[in-house]
Design a protein around this motif. Structure first.
Motif, PDB file in Angstrom:
ATOM      1  N   THR A  75      -3.217   5.276  -3.621  1.00 29.36           N
ATOM      2  CA  THR A  75      -2.089   5.990  -3.025  1.00 29.36           C
ATOM      3  C   THR A  75      -1.321   6.792  -4.063  1.00 29.36           C
ATOM      4  OG1 THR A  75      -1.930   4.096  -1.561  1.00 29.36           O
ATOM      5  CG2 THR A  75      -0.108   5.684  -1.492  1.00 29.36           C
ATOM      6  N   GLY A  76      -1.141   6.194  -5.232  1.00 28.11           N
ATOM      7  CA  GLY A  76      -0.425   6.921  -6.273  1.00 28.11           C
ATOM      8  C   GLY A  76      -0.396   6.149  -7.566  1.00 28.11           C
ATOM      9  N   THR A  77      -0.070   6.876  -8.636  1.00 25.82           N
ATOM     10  CA  THR A  77       0.111   6.254  -9.936  1.00 25.82           C
ATOM     11  C   THR A  77       1.219   7.024 -10.646  1.00 25.82           C
ATOM     12  OG1 THR A  77      -0.998   5.593 -12.003  1.00 25.82           O
ATOM     13  CG2 THR A  77      -1.792   7.606 -10.969  1.00 25.82           C
ATOM     14  N   VAL A  78       1.543   6.618 -11.861  1.00 25.02           N
ATOM     15  CA  VAL A  78       2.612   7.281 -12.598  1.00 25.02           C
ATOM     16  C   VAL A  78       2.071   7.573 -13.994  1.00 25.02           C
ATOM     17  CG1 VAL A  78       4.971   7.055 -13.486  1.00 25.02           C
ATOM     18  CG2 VAL A  78       4.353   5.959 -11.312  1.00 25.02           C
ATOM     19  N   LEU A  79       2.145   8.825 -14.380  1.00 23.17           N
ATOM     20  CA  LEU A  79       1.609   9.190 -15.695  1.00 23.17           C
ATOM     21  C   LEU A  79       2.443   8.565 -16.811  1.00 23.17           C
ATOM     22  CD1 LEU A  79      -0.294  11.006 -17.512  1.00 23.17           C
ATOM     23  CD2 LEU A  79       1.549  12.673 -17.448  1.00 23.17           C
TER      24      LEU A  79
ATOM     25  N   GLN B 111      -1.967  -9.076   6.592  1.00 24.99           N
ATOM     26  CA  GLN B 111      -0.501  -8.947   6.449  1.00 24.99           C
ATOM     27  C   GLN B 111      -0.125  -8.025   5.296  1.00 24.99           C
ATOM     28  OE1 GLN B 111       1.923 -12.602   6.401  1.00 24.99           O
ATOM     29  NE2 GLN B 111       0.008 -13.661   6.856  1.00 24.99           N
ATOM     30  N   ILE B 112      -1.024  -7.928   4.304  1.00 30.14           N
ATOM     31  CA  ILE B 112      -0.698  -7.136   3.107  1.00 30.14           C
ATOM     32  C   ILE B 112      -0.745  -5.642   3.433  1.00 30.14           C
ATOM     33  CG2 ILE B 112      -1.376  -6.578   0.721  1.00 30.14           C
ATOM     34  CD1 ILE B 112      -2.706  -9.373   0.607  1.00 30.14           C
ATOM     35  N   GLU B 113       0.403  -4.987   3.233  1.00 26.90           N
ATOM     36  CA  GLU B 113       0.470  -3.541   3.494  1.00 26.90           C
ATOM     37  C   GLU B 113       0.467  -2.713   2.205  1.00 26.90           C
ATOM     38  OE1 GLU B 113       3.028  -3.030   7.486  1.00 26.90           O
ATOM     39  OE2 GLU B 113       3.924  -4.388   6.011  1.00 26.90           O
ATOM     40  N   VAL B 114       1.134  -3.226   1.180  1.00 31.21           N
ATOM     41  CA  VAL B 114       1.196  -2.469  -0.076  1.00 31.21           C
ATOM     42  C   VAL B 114       0.833  -3.377  -1.256  1.00 31.21           C
ATOM     43  CG1 VAL B 114       2.621  -1.031  -1.601  1.00 31.21           C
ATOM     44  CG2 VAL B 114       3.063  -1.029   0.874  1.00 31.21           C
ATOM     45  N   VAL B 115      -0.031  -2.851  -2.127  1.00 31.59           N
ATOM     46  CA  VAL B 115      -0.382  -3.565  -3.359  1.00 31.59           C
ATOM     47  C   VAL B 115       0.216  -2.786  -4.530  1.00 31.59           C
ATOM     48  CG1 VAL B 115      -2.279  -4.385  -4.826  1.00 31.59           C
ATOM     49  CG2 VAL B 115      -2.552  -4.371  -2.327  1.00 31.59           C
ATOM     50  N   PHE B 116       1.237  -3.366  -5.136  1.00 32.46           N
ATOM     51  CA  PHE B 116       1.834  -2.763  -6.330  1.00 32.46           C
ATOM     52  C   PHE B 116       1.194  -3.399  -7.554  1.00 32.46           C
ATOM     53  CE2 PHE B 116       5.498  -2.154  -3.428  1.00 32.46           C
ATOM     54  CZ  PHE B 116       5.832  -0.844  -3.715  1.00 32.46           C
ATOM     55  N   CYS B 117       0.724  -2.561  -8.489  1.00 31.08           N
ATOM     56  CA  CYS B 117       0.206  -3.085  -9.754  1.00 31.08           C
ATOM     57  C   CYS B 117       1.011  -2.459 -10.884  1.00 31.08           C
ATOM     58  CB  CYS B 117      -1.265  -2.728  -9.932  1.00 31.08           C
ATOM     59  SG  CYS B 117      -2.316  -3.429  -8.645  1.00 31.08           S
ATOM     60  N   ASN B 118       1.382  -3.252 -11.858  1.00 33.75           N
ATOM     61  CA  ASN B 118       2.186  -2.741 -12.973  1.00 33.75           C
ATOM     62  C   ASN B 118       1.421  -1.757 -13.845  1.00 33.75           C
ATOM     63  OD1 ASN B 118       4.217  -5.712 -13.798  1.00 33.75           O
ATOM     64  ND2 ASN B 118       4.476  -4.185 -12.188  1.00 33.75           N
TER      65      ASN B 118
ATOM     66  N   TYR C  50       9.458   5.486  -9.602  1.00 40.93           N
ATOM     67  CA  TYR C  50       8.489   6.468  -9.099  1.00 40.93           C
ATOM     68  C   TYR C  50       7.465   5.811  -8.163  1.00 40.93           C
ATOM     69  CZ  TYR C  50      10.113  10.223 -12.198  1.00 40.93           C
ATOM     70  OH  TYR C  50      10.854  11.195 -12.822  1.00 40.93           O
ATOM     71  N   GLN C  51       7.045   4.601  -8.488  1.00 41.52           N
ATOM     72  CA  GLN C  51       6.105   3.912  -7.587  1.00 41.52           C
ATOM     73  C   GLN C  51       6.757   3.737  -6.213  1.00 41.52           C
ATOM     74  OE1 GLN C  51       5.056   0.146  -9.602  1.00 41.52           O
ATOM     75  NE2 GLN C  51       2.967   0.927  -9.735  1.00 41.52           N
ATOM     76  N   GLY C  52       8.012   3.280  -6.226  1.00 41.02           N
ATOM     77  CA  GLY C  52       8.729   3.087  -4.965  1.00 41.02           C
ATOM     78  C   GLY C  52       8.867   4.398  -4.205  1.00 41.02           C
TER      79      GLY C  52
ATOM     80  N   ALA D 130       7.707   8.299   0.293  1.00 47.71           N
ATOM     81  CA  ALA D 130       7.271   9.625   0.748  1.00 47.71           C
ATOM     82  C   ALA D 130       6.159   9.538   1.804  1.00 47.71           C
ATOM     83  CB  ALA D 130       6.803  10.447  -0.448  1.00 47.71           C
ATOM     84  N   LEU D 131       5.601   8.354   2.006  1.00 49.59           N
ATOM     85  CA  LEU D 131       4.551   8.205   3.028  1.00 49.59           C
ATOM     86  C   LEU D 131       5.195   8.255   4.410  1.00 49.59           C
ATOM     87  CD1 LEU D 131       2.723   5.179   1.334  1.00 49.59           C
ATOM     88  CD2 LEU D 131       1.870   7.545   1.433  1.00 49.59           C
ATOM     89  N   GLU D 132       4.428   8.708   5.395  1.00 54.55           N
ATOM     90  CA  GLU D 132       4.994   8.875   6.735  1.00 54.55           C
ATOM     91  C   GLU D 132       5.586   7.572   7.278  1.00 54.55           C
ATOM     92  OE1 GLU D 132       2.430  11.861   8.800  1.00 54.55           O
ATOM     93  OE2 GLU D 132       3.061  10.617  10.519  1.00 54.55           O
ATOM     94  N   ASP D 133       4.883   6.456   7.037  1.00 55.00           N
ATOM     95  CA  ASP D 133       5.369   5.168   7.550  1.00 55.00           C
ATOM     96  C   ASP D 133       6.153   4.381   6.501  1.00 55.00           C
ATOM     97  OD1 ASP D 133       3.441   4.367   5.791  1.00 55.00           O
ATOM     98  OD2 ASP D 133       2.021   3.657   7.294  1.00 55.00           O
ATOM     99  N   LYS D 134       6.423   5.008   5.369  1.00 52.93           N
ATOM    100  CA  LYS D 134       7.153   4.368   4.247  1.00 52.93           C
ATOM    101  C   LYS D 134       6.580   3.001   3.884  1.00 52.93           C
ATOM    102  CE  LYS D 134      11.812   6.408   4.720  1.00 52.93           C
ATOM    103  NZ  LYS D 134      11.702   7.509   5.626  1.00 52.93           N
TER     104      LYS D 134
END
Ligand code: BGC
Length: 334
Positions: free
Chosen positions: A290-294, A239-246, A158-160, A165-169
């Protein structure tokens, strides 16, 4: 003499009957002893989960059935938790709910509890079987042991998908590669392993090129998350575009580090978490995340309590109970 003895005995019987019945003539009140061992109290998500176990048990009490709950804090120490389980066994708990400190030590604790013939509901940290076999023998082989949780692969996917779903992915600078950093939970937990793997897998499966700039564990912790993201920003900056956190706890720390570095989520960086803490839902709504997952602590805690009660009633149970994750991005609030 015999008559007198009969009379006294009859009196004693009446007395003992009235002593354990309620004045209104109802049946005996049954009080079940429930031991709940949490890996660490100081964890945003497990705090919500723990509170809900308590509230839900209390809401199910009746005039005739009560639950005496004993909660203990494992303080992230396996020794501490092992002692707490020994105490629960000595106290003859009727059922135990266990959030393991270390899934690799599951066997020792499960064996002790099973040997004491106490039913067991494992929660939140899934022990995996050997050889990549995901069903854990210690759960499968025991009719009074089960695991209640959520499939961490789903949360990663779901995070991915939120990024896709973002315009620039996720490719903010348009160079054809998504440069990301990954802030992991405790690497011993499958939640951390699968979220790390499946978030990226979703991007790669959709044909997106990715590049990992930085990956480290902040052991689910907000302050540590902030520190790591500050380090990564010092090293890799724009350079960092996306920060994924667990998880969201670490994402809250990441949000702070990003603000401190003058970055703006949704404009020059994306930020993802898991759990959907209230605070993070607000941030997703207003665009600062940007988003999270319940991670449905209500569904999971209620399932755990329901199944614990089945065990108390001697009913048969399944070995595994799964609760779905829910994708939470801006669209979720429309
Ligand atoms: C949650 C984390 C939490 C961890 C504890 C995970 O499922 O997403 O927030 O720290 O469980 O084991």
């Amino acid at each position: 003499m015999k008559k007198l003895l009969t009379f006294v005995l009859a009196l004693m019987m009446i007395f003992s009957m009235t002593a354990c019945t309620k004045p209104n003539g109802g049946d005996e009140v049954k009080t079940y002893k429930v031991g709940v061992a949490i890996y660490r109290y100081n964890d945003n998500f497990m705090t919500l989960y723990r509170e809900e176990i308590k509230n839900y048990f209390k809401s199910l009490e009746t005039d005739k059935v009560k639950y005496e709950l004993s909660f203990v804090d494992g303080k992230d120490s396996m020794d501490e938790q092992s002692n707490q389980i020994d105490t629960f066994i000595a106290q003859k708990m009727d059922v135990i709910i266990l959030n393991l400190v270390q899934t690799s030590s599951a066997e020792v604790l499960i064996d002790k509890i099973v040997a004491a013939d106490i039913p067991l509901v494992l929660i939140n940290r899934e022990p995996l079987g050997d050889d990549g076999d995901e069903s854990y023998e210690g759960i499968l082989n025991n009719p009074k042991v089960c695991y209640v949780g959520a499939d961490a692969r789903q949360s990663g996917t779901y995070q991915g998908e939120i990024v896709l779903a973002l315009e620039d992915k996720g490719d903010i600078n348009g160079d054809g590669v998504v440069n990301y950093i990954m802030i992991m939970g405790d690497v011993e937990n499958v939640d951390a392993q699968y979220r790390t793997e499946y978030s990226i897998k979703a991007l790669v499966d959709a044909g997106v090129k990715v590049n990992c700039l930085y990956q480290d564990t902040a052991i689910w912790d907000q302050t540590k998350g902030q520190e790591l993201v500050a380090n990564a920003l010092a090293q890799f900056g724009d350079q960092i575009e996306v920060v994924f956190c667990n998880n969201d706890g670490m994402a809250l720390g990441a949000a702070q580090a990003l603000r401190d570095a003058g970055r703006t989520v949704g404009v020059d960086v994306y930020l993802l978490g898991v759990d959907a803490l209230d605070e993070c839902q607000e941030m997703v709504k207003e665009g600062t995340m940007t988003g999270t997952v319940l991670n449905d602590h209500i569904g999971q805690s209620h399932t755990a309590v329901d199944v614990a009660i089945k065990l108390l009633n001697g009913e048969a149970i399944e070995n595994y109970y799964w609760v779905d994750y829910v994708k939470v991005d801006k669209a979720y609030f429309n």
